[in-house]
Structures are given as C-alpha cells and as structure tokens.
Enzyme design. Structure first.
Site, mmCIF file in Angstrom:
data_model
loop_
_atom_site.group_PDB
_atom_site.id
_atom_site.type_symbol
_atom_site.label_atom_id
_atom_site.label_comp_id
_atom_site.label_asym_id
_atom_site.label_seq_id
_atom_site.Cartn_x
_atom_site.Cartn_y
_atom_site.Cartn_z
ATOM 1 N N ARG A 58 0.782 -1.241 0.000
ATOM 2 C CA ARG A 58 0.000 0.000 0.000
ATOM 3 C C ARG A 58 0.816 1.295 0.000
ATOM 4 N NH1 ARG A 58 -4.420 -2.149 -1.989
ATOM 5 N NH2 ARG A 58 -5.744 -3.281 -0.533
ATOM 6 N N ASN A 88 -0.308 -1.242 -7.956
ATOM 7 C CA ASN A 88 -1.440 -0.312 -7.857
ATOM 8 C C ASN A 88 -1.415 0.494 -6.568
ATOM 9 O OD1 ASN A 88 -2.037 -2.689 -6.463
ATOM 10 N ND2 ASN A 88 -4.243 -2.480 -6.765
ATOM 11 N N HIS A 172 -4.017 -10.654 -13.773
ATOM 12 C CA HIS A 172 -5.297 -10.710 -13.053
ATOM 13 C C HIS A 172 -6.358 -11.033 -14.102
ATOM 14 C CE1 HIS A 172 -8.230 -9.000 -9.916
ATOM 15 N NE2 HIS A 172 -8.968 -9.413 -10.928
ATOM 16 N N HIS A 225 -3.816 -15.343 -8.440
ATOM 17 C CA HIS A 225 -4.993 -15.688 -7.619
ATOM 18 C C HIS A 225 -6.087 -16.427 -8.390
ATOM 19 C CE1 HIS A 225 -6.297 -11.988 -9.481
ATOM 20 N NE2 HIS A 225 -5.743 -11.196 -8.589
ATOM 21 N N ASP A 293 -2.093 -12.436 -2.132
ATOM 22 C CA ASP A 293 -2.832 -11.244 -2.536
ATOM 23 C C ASP A 293 -3.177 -10.418 -1.292
ATOM 24 O OD1 ASP A 293 -4.078 -9.334 -4.059
ATOM 25 O OD2 ASP A 293 -5.844 -10.527 -4.541
ATOM 26 N N HIS A 297 -7.344 -3.497 4.147
ATOM 27 C CA HIS A 297 -8.137 -2.279 4.310
ATOM 28 C C HIS A 297 -8.532 -2.182 5.781
ATOM 29 C CE1 HIS A 297 -8.630 -1.855 -0.062
ATOM 30 N NE2 HIS A 297 -8.905 -3.148 -0.094
#
Length: 436
Positions: A58, A88, A172, A225, A293, A297
């Site tokens: 993150r 990302n 992905h 994944h 993965d 959050h």
C-alpha cells in the site's frame, strides 16, 4: 548460528550451519564453533522461508492501510522472508521514477523484496525497465481496484516487451464483459451478490485470452490468484504457471454470513464445490504456488455495503500457518508446503539462491514446532489493518524467522501457572531487493 537435529521438509534430520548470510553446512553431528548460537531444533521443522509473490503493502499513497514496515513485520511473523509488491499504489509503479519512490519505502522492510512494474495507458516501459523490475503485474484484464484494466492491444504490447526483458507477466484474469449485471439489483447486505456479479465464467475466459496472447510470444505467463478449477486447469494445460490464495483455498461463499463485506475480494469467493476443487488441484500439482494477494483495508473502510466496500483481505501472516495446520492434519505433506510456498516460487521467478534448504542458498529459514497449533486472532497479528478473514481458525506459527542469516522474528513461550505467555522480538530492518 547452528541448528541441531532439525527435521527438514523431506523428513531428514540434519544439523544446519549458517555463515555469512548463507547456508554453509548440512550434515549430522556438526560441532559448535566458538561464539556460535546453537538452536536445539529437536522435533521441530526447519523450512525455507516462504516467498509471497503477491502482496499489496500500500505504500506510497495508502499508508493508513499498510506500510512496508508493518507489512514486512507481519510477513516475518508468518514465516515469509521475501515479498513481491504489486503496482497499484499512488502513484502506480508504471515508470522508473515511481519505481524509485516505492523502493525508498521498501528499504524499511524486514524481509527481502521485489517490485512489480505496472501496465496502464500511462506506463513508460523504457524508464521502468531501466530499474530492477521483478515482473510485470498484476496486469489487469478487468476493471479492478485502482482502475488498471487494459485493452487487448496494450496487453499484447506489454507481453512482447516482457519477453524482450525476460520477465514474467503476472495476470489478473477476469473478463468484465461476462460479469452478471443483474446481481447489482440485489441489496447491499446480500453479500453473496459480489460472487454472483463477478461470475466464475469471467475468469476462465480471461485466462484463455491471456494464454492466447502469451502463446504468440516467448514471455512467461503467470495467472494470479486463480479462483476456479476451470481457470487452473486452463493455465496448467497450456504450460503457464498459476497461483491460488489462502482465501480461495479455505473460504467459500458459504462463509459470507460470518464474514460480511470482509469477504469481498477480487476474484470473489467461489462455491464450496469450487473451493474443494482448488484444494484438490493444489494437492495434485495442477496449481504451482500459493500467494496471498495480501490487500489490507481498515475495518472502517470495510464497514459498508457489499457494493461500496473495497476489495481485498490481509493474508501475508497467515498463509504459511494455515498450510502447516493443513499438513499437521495430514491433508498436505510438508514437502508440498515447501514447494508451493518456496521452491516452486523461486523456480518460476528465477530466484536460484532462495526456496530450498541447500548449501550455498540464502539462509532464509523458518523454525516451527509442527504440533504448536493455535487459534488465529486478528488482535495477535501485525498488519496495520488489525483483522483477518481467518478469525477463529487454527494455524502453526513460526518460532524463529531468518532472512539471510539475520533473525527478523523470534517468539518464545514461558510456562506460567495459568497459561503459556508468549513474547515476541523483531530484528532490525534487513530486507534487500532480490533483483539487485
């Protein structure tokens, strides 16, 4: 350091000596040397440190969810000694400048690390590949967190460039044109609607598309994944590698009532039948590796409707413990745990110095008592997010984790009149870029 009487994954009992960040000797009845720390590993497993090829730490941009310091602390406590971070973040890792910014944060890591390059309409491959990029990916073939879905022509260009640079393309795989829009009519507290919306057929179609493009190139395609037996079979039959996450191995749509929006991730949870099929394919070798993965959050962010909550769950600290618990129960062999968390990962991503307890390899090691099963509780874990989708399940956690011979995590227990009290200690930052 000298480990005495350690049981290796193949059930051999050996002494293992560490010198200068490497495994120096593996033998029986090695004599301790002066000033050498001796660890009695009798009846304990000594495994290669896990390599998690799929994490989202993150940083930069979302430090309230996770940082390299907190994420690597969680990794070390879970027996993960190398992590690969996905692009990302904010800014996304699509240029050399963005790579350098992320690498500055990564130097706070306790464990070794790699950084994947991203592919968007704004990517700058020339500057990106001037840096030690670990792989490309995860390249989204669907709109997902970060809105990084790309068109077919750009994907083909990225595959060709990856072939030139000799790096893996991590995909992905979900085809958004096959999502079931009728599921959006279901209420926000109907948590299973997320799985109904991102239909399993969307994964198989995207895997086929990725393999078709990859088949016209020398690039190595790796499907991230994988959540359906159909997707895993397609990848395996085409000679591509694929991974499965712990949440797709151990959780299913049947768990939504307990998880709520904490069970929202991409790809979503599948049926119990498909979950069981993924475990079968892990056992028989169809699936190559397990990767988490890890996408944390906060609880507050997850406290929303199934349509508004962010996708992703933490997992870097619980992957190896969950697999070791499965091995303790007799479902998996310890050799298979070693392979899917370390040896196969090292082979796929070209890390010859990692992944096995062999003389000359990096001393990335994890010591565990295979019978020391305990309940998984979010409050005991080390991620910034403070929760786990595996609350109440059981895992076998490390006692000691080494990265290139340095102790980065150590847990010891002291018997009291009431219960065993656990103490923990983390080492100094030791992580290095595995591509440098």
């Amino acid at each position: 350091m000298l480990f005495r009487n350690a049981t290796l994954a193949d059930d051999r009992t050996r002494d293992v000596r560490i010198e200068d960040e490497r495994i120096a000797e593996i033998d029986t009845d090695l004599s301790p040397e002066a000033d050498e720390r001796v660890v009695d590993a009798t009846d304990k497993l000594l495994l290669p440190g896990a390599i998690d090829a799929h994490v989202h730490f993150r940083q930069p941009g979302y430090e309230h969810k996770e940082t390299w310091a907190s994420g690597s602390k969680s990794a070390a406590a879970g027996g993960v000694t190398t992590v690969v971070d996905q692009p990302n973040t904010s800014p996304p890792t699509v240029s050399g400048e963005a790579f350098d910014e992320k690498a500055d944060y990564a130097r706070e890591s306790l464990v070794d690390w790699g950084i994947n390059g991203g592919v968007t309409a704004e990517w700058d491959p020339d500057s990106l590949f001037s840096k030690p990029v670990f792989a490309l990916g995860e390249v989204f073939l669907a709109d997902s967190t970060g809105n990084m879905g790309i068109e077919a022509d750009l994907f083909a260009d990225a595959v060709e460039r990856a072939a030139e640079e000799d790096v893996v393309v991590t995909v992905h795989a979900e085809d958004a044109t096959l999502f079931d829009d009728s599921a959006k009519e279901r209420a926000g507290d109907d948590y299973d609607a997320w799985s109904a919306y991102r239909a399993p057929e969307a994964e198989a179609a995207a895997v086929e598309r990725a393999l078709e493009v990859g088949g016209d190139s020398t690039a190595q395609i790796h499907i991230a994944h994988t959540s359906t037996p159909e997707g895993a079979d397609l990848a395996h039959d085409a000679g591509a590698s694929c991974e499965v996450t712990p949440h797709h191995l151990f959780l299913s749509r049947d768990d939504y009532d307990e998880l709520g929006t904490k069970g929202r991730m991409n790809p979503p949870l599948r049926s119990e039948e498909r979950r069981a099929g993924m475990l079968e394919r892990l056992l028989d070798g169809t699936i190559d590796i397990v990767a988490t993965d890890h996408a944390p959050h906060t609880v507050e962010e997850k406290d929303a409707s199934i349509w508004d909550a962010p996708s992703g769950v933490p997992g870097v600290e619980t992957m190896l413990p969950l697999l070791l618990e499965t091995a303790r129960a007799g479902t998996l062999s310890y050799e298979r745990v070693r392979d899917v968390t370390a040896a196969n990962v090292a082979e796929i991503f070209d890390l010859p110095q990692k992944g096995r307890v062999d003389v000359g390899n990096d001393a990335d090691l994890v010591l565990v008592d295979p019978e020391a099963s305990r309940e998984i509780r979010g409050e005991d874990l080390h991620s910034n997010c403070g929760w786990t989708p595996f609350e109440g399940r059981r895992g076998v956690f490390p006692e000691l984790t080494l990265v290139r011979g340095s102790v980065v995590y150590e847990r010891s227990g002291e018997e009291t009149e009431q219960a065993e009290r656990q103490t923990e200690q983390f080492g100094d930052a030791a992580g290095e870029n595995v591509r440098e």
